[in-house]
Design an enzyme around this catalytic site. Structure first.
Site, mmCIF file in Angstrom:
data_model
loop_
_atom_site.group_PDB
_atom_site.id
_atom_site.type_symbol
_atom_site.label_atom_id
_atom_site.label_comp_id
_atom_site.label_asym_id
_atom_site.label_seq_id
_atom_site.Cartn_x
_atom_site.Cartn_y
_atom_site.Cartn_z
ATOM 1 N N GLY A 180 6.589 6.337 -3.484
ATOM 2 C CA GLY A 180 6.355 6.781 -4.797
ATOM 3 C C GLY A 180 5.083 6.756 -5.366
ATOM 4 O O GLY A 180 4.118 6.256 -4.906
ATOM 5 N N LYS A 220 11.265 -2.574 -3.324
ATOM 6 C CA LYS A 220 10.377 -1.598 -3.940
ATOM 7 C C LYS A 220 9.089 -2.572 -3.895
ATOM 8 O O LYS A 220 8.749 -3.618 -4.653
ATOM 9 C CB LYS A 220 10.382 -1.226 -5.339
ATOM 10 C CG LYS A 220 9.348 -0.238 -5.993
ATOM 11 C CD LYS A 220 9.893 0.669 -6.822
ATOM 12 C CE LYS A 220 8.593 1.654 -7.175
ATOM 13 N NZ LYS A 220 9.207 2.695 -7.594
ATOM 14 N N ASP A 222 8.623 10.219 -16.437
ATOM 15 C CA ASP A 222 8.376 10.914 -15.066
ATOM 16 C C ASP A 222 9.703 10.947 -14.491
ATOM 17 O O ASP A 222 10.101 10.580 -13.376
ATOM 18 C CB ASP A 222 7.739 9.781 -14.298
ATOM 19 C CG ASP A 222 7.038 10.736 -13.028
ATOM 20 O OD1 ASP A 222 7.097 11.831 -13.047
ATOM 21 O OD2 ASP A 222 6.814 9.939 -11.999
ATOM 22 N N GLY A 235 10.985 5.500 1.206
ATOM 23 C CA GLY A 235 10.254 6.517 0.449
ATOM 24 C C GLY A 235 9.025 6.015 -0.248
ATOM 25 O O GLY A 235 8.925 4.801 -0.097
ATOM 26 N N VAL A 269 9.183 2.089 -0.990
ATOM 27 C CA VAL A 269 10.627 1.468 -1.201
ATOM 28 C C VAL A 269 11.066 1.443 0.137
ATOM 29 O O VAL A 269 10.898 2.434 1.268
ATOM 30 C CB VAL A 269 11.521 2.312 -2.040
ATOM 31 C CG1 VAL A 269 12.871 1.889 -1.928
ATOM 32 C CG2 VAL A 269 10.996 2.654 -3.277
ATOM 33 N N PHE A 296 4.205 4.705 -7.223
ATOM 34 C CA PHE A 296 3.572 3.236 -7.938
ATOM 35 C C PHE A 296 3.957 2.378 -6.512
ATOM 36 O O PHE A 296 3.744 1.071 -6.703
ATOM 37 C CB PHE A 296 4.483 2.752 -9.176
ATOM 38 C CG PHE A 296 4.128 3.468 -10.331
ATOM 39 C CD1 PHE A 296 2.850 3.571 -10.685
ATOM 40 C CD2 PHE A 296 4.964 4.407 -10.497
ATOM 41 C CE1 PHE A 296 2.407 4.510 -12.027
ATOM 42 C CE2 PHE A 296 4.514 5.293 -11.802
ATOM 43 C CZ PHE A 296 3.471 5.366 -12.375
HETATM 44 N N1 ADE Z 1 14.642 4.893 -2.794
HETATM 45 C C1 ADE Z 1 14.105 4.446 -4.022
HETATM 46 N N2 ADE Z 1 15.019 3.459 -4.659
HETATM 47 C C2 ADE Z 1 16.099 3.404 -3.791
HETATM 48 C C3 ADE Z 1 17.108 2.862 -4.111
HETATM 49 N N3 ADE Z 1 17.423 2.065 -5.113
HETATM 50 N N4 ADE Z 1 18.100 2.830 -3.226
HETATM 51 C C4 ADE Z 1 18.072 3.942 -2.083
HETATM 52 N N5 ADE Z 1 16.746 4.453 -2.016
HETATM 53 C C5 ADE Z 1 15.794 4.237 -2.953
#
Ligand code: ADE
Length: 416
Positions: free
Chosen positions: A21, A41, A131, A19, A26, A23
């Site tokens: 985000g 991340k 947030d 994903g 990930v 900031f």
């Molecule tokens: N997406 C954002 N953080 C995550 C995480 N820790 N585990 C799985 N998907 C995520």
């Protein structure tokens, strides 16, 4: 290692993107030393606006490394390259709370208790999330009893509030008004009450499946907040139990100083849950075994009528057949069995009954019955509780039943 093109950074293999985000991005990944799956991340340094912010991020990471709580995503490792900061996080395979919208009050309370446990730990480390939203509340796995885990805290704090709201990707629908607009916070620093607002928005959405308010941009959002939220009209008695309405109405207050505090929120009946009649009803039903044909018939009768009012009646009819099965030598039971079986066959294909449970069906009805408040005419309100009581009366006496009866009777007595 060439960043961007390679699939490895430090001793972590980077796999698919999970994903994007506010900031950073990930990725799923692997710790090559032990084969463990991790979430990686990547925060682009250009997103951190000053050296001061960078230092603050490092301080925050230091705190995160020492946090060890089942409702907080664990930070295993962190490092930086010229372009990026990397956080190596606990991997949560169950997705996030966005997929649980519309799960109802009972399940929402279960999630909320865990969110609050996580927030308590953040607070004791002086971290205000600011947030909090379904997308950054993760589930450890996809089982029904998965743990809820707070993610992405700490990072939002590094960006000053105004730019956090202004540079937001999308509209900050879960963000407290005082974070979006300093007008509401009287020049004070935010308190934990900013996160409480977000808890209200998340609760609303988890319960109903819809948002408490909608807006396409920040200006519209500020207008909507002023007009809609102040009126409290959106907390309709059809959608929420009285105790839940009380909970939400104490959260949705624009001025943080007048909003419910974190301590009060933890102690609110909706969360601390003197067990509600509805929840007791659910656990009673799970244990219920009729010991006589009269009892079986009586319960089956109540369920038969309830089945007509719920979206997935198949399981009610089937449960009735199960209740009556041991008493088929009695002609009345045999007739009732036949009727329920015929109804079950009729409704089976019309519903997605496999994805539901009898317990939930009972719960839905019980919620409807006990859900009433001062806006409902007293005689209707009383009738609802009477029906709930009739349902409970059809169950064999036990301490649970007696307590439940007492709770509902008290409600009836309180209505003159
Ligand atoms: N997406 C954002 N953080 C995550 C995480 N820790 N585990 C799985 N998907 C995520």
């Amino acid at each position: 290692m060439v960043e961007g093109s390679c699939k490895q950074v430090s001793h972590y293999k980077i796999e698919e993107k999970l994903g994007e985000g506010q900031f950073g991005t990930v990725f799923a990944g692997k710790d090559l030393r032990n084969g463990e799956t991790r979430a990686i991340k990547m925060i682009n340094n250009s997103k951190l606006q000053s050296n001061q912010q960078k230092q603050a991020l490092h301080r925050e990471i230091q705190i995160m490394r020492n946090l060890n709580h089942k409702n907080i995503v664990k930070l295993f490792d962190d490092f930086e390259t010229i372009k990026n900061q990397y956080l190596i996080l606990e991997y949560c395979s169950g997705g996030d709370l966005s997929s649980k919208k519309g799960c109802g009050e009972h399940q929402t309370v279960k999630y909320l208790r865990q969110i609050i446990s996580g927030l308590k730990v953040l607070q004791s480390n002086q971290i205000i999330h600011r947030d909090l939203k379904p997308a950054n509340i993760l589930l450890s796995d996809s089982s029904p009893g998965a743990d809820v885990k707070l993610a992405d805290f700490g990072l939002s704090r590094q960006i000053n509030a105004e730019s956090l709201a202004k540079t937001y990707v999308g509209t900050p629908l879960y963000m407290a008004p005082e974070v979006m607009n300093v007008r509401y916070n009287k020049g004070e620093r935010y308190t934990d009450r900013a996160d409480i607002w977000s808890i209200g928005c998340i609760s609303y959405e988890l319960i109903t499946g819809t948002r408490p308010y909608k807006a396409d941009n920040l200006n519209e959002l500020l207008y909507v907040l002023k007009e809609t939220i102040s009126s409290k009209n959106f907390l309709t008695p059809e959608n929420f139990s009285p105790v839940c309405r009380d909970f939400l109405s104490k959260i949705f207050i624009l001025e943080p100083q007048n909003r419910i505090s974190f301590e009060e929120l933890c102690e609110h009946r909706f969360i601390s849950g003197e067990v509600s009649p509805i929840i007791e009803l659910e656990s009673l039903y799970q244990k219920f075994e009729p010991s006589s044909k009269e009892e079986a018939l009586e319960t089956a009768d109540v369920l038969y009528h309830l089945a007509k009012e719920v979206p997935h009646p198949f399981l009610f009819y089937l449960k009735n057949c199960m209740l009556l099965e041991s008493f088929l030598d009695d002609s009345q039971c045999a007739r009732a069995f036949k009727l329920n079986f015929a109804e079950a066959k009729k409704t089976k294909n019309k519903t997605d009954w496999e994805s539901t449970s009898t317990t939930r069906e009972i719960l839905e009805k019980a919620v409807q019955l006990c859900r009433s408040d001062a806006h409902v005419a007293p005689h209707l309100l009383k009738e609802n509780y009477r029906q709930a009581l009739a349902l409970v009366n059809s169950l064999p006496v036990s301490n649970h039943v007696l307590r439940l009866k007492e709770a509902i009777s008290k409600q009836i007595a309180s209505i003159m």
